[in-house]
Design an enzyme around this catalytic site. Structure first.
Site: not given
Length: 189
Positions: A85, A115, A180
């Site tokens: 979307n 990084h 979770r």
């Protein structure tokens, strides 16, 4: 043989994004994104043709509604009937694979760019990528963020606004920040 910075980037090794070849790819993608994002109001077939110019793979019926943003495009693989979307962002320094029939809500962000976590190493300016793999028939709710190196299994559901920091098993429903596994009874209405 010395490998180029782009070869290192594509292999997920530390590389310098300031490299001229990489900068040229970013500029080319920026020009393509401008063309693509100016097509709001055109047909899905027109979007598909433009996506096929830049992305590594665009399955039949795959749609990305503009505006859309990515780093390179050539590291993105969309299966058949994938739907993204408005306002999705894919930082594709390495491969992002999205399986057939997957639907992604607005403003979802998928990151492969990473990084060094050590501050001294970060000062070197080097970065690296870890691939993201999203299975088939997955639903990712609006505003979710998928972090580098995550794999989301087939038929999984990622709740809106969730931050996915680790792999999601096939068929699982995850919510929250960090995401979770949710109990199915919590998701029923």
């Amino acid at each position: 043989m010395i490998r180029s910075q782009k070869e290192k980037m594509l292999a997920g090794e530390p590389y310098s994004a300031a490299d001229p070849e990489i900068q040229a790819d970013l500029l080319a993608t920026g020009a393509w994104l401008k063309r693509y994002n100016d097509t709001l109001g055109q047909t899905a077939e027109q979007w598909h043709a433009l996506l096929s110019e830049r992305l590594a793979e665009v399955g039949p019926g795959a749609v990305i509604r503009p505006p859309f943003y990515c780093d390179y495009g050539f590291n993105i693989r969309l299966g058949a009937h994938v739907f993204l979307n408005f306002n999705c962002v894919i930082l594709d320094v390495v491969e992002v694979t999205i399986g057939q029939g997957t639907a992604i809500g607005p403003a979802v962000q998928i990151y492969t760019a990473d990084h060094p976590h050590d501050p001294e190493q970060r000062q070197s300016g080097l970065q690296f990528g870890r691939p993201v793999r999203i299975g088939s028939r997955v639903w990712i709710g609006g505003g979710a963020i998928i972090l580098p190196g995550v794999t989301i299994g087939d038929d999984a559901v990622v709740g809106a606004g969730s931050v996915v920091t680790r792999d999601v098993p096939a068929g699982a429903k995850v919510v929250g920040s960090p995401a979770r596994v949710a109990m199915t009874t919590l998701l029923r209405t």
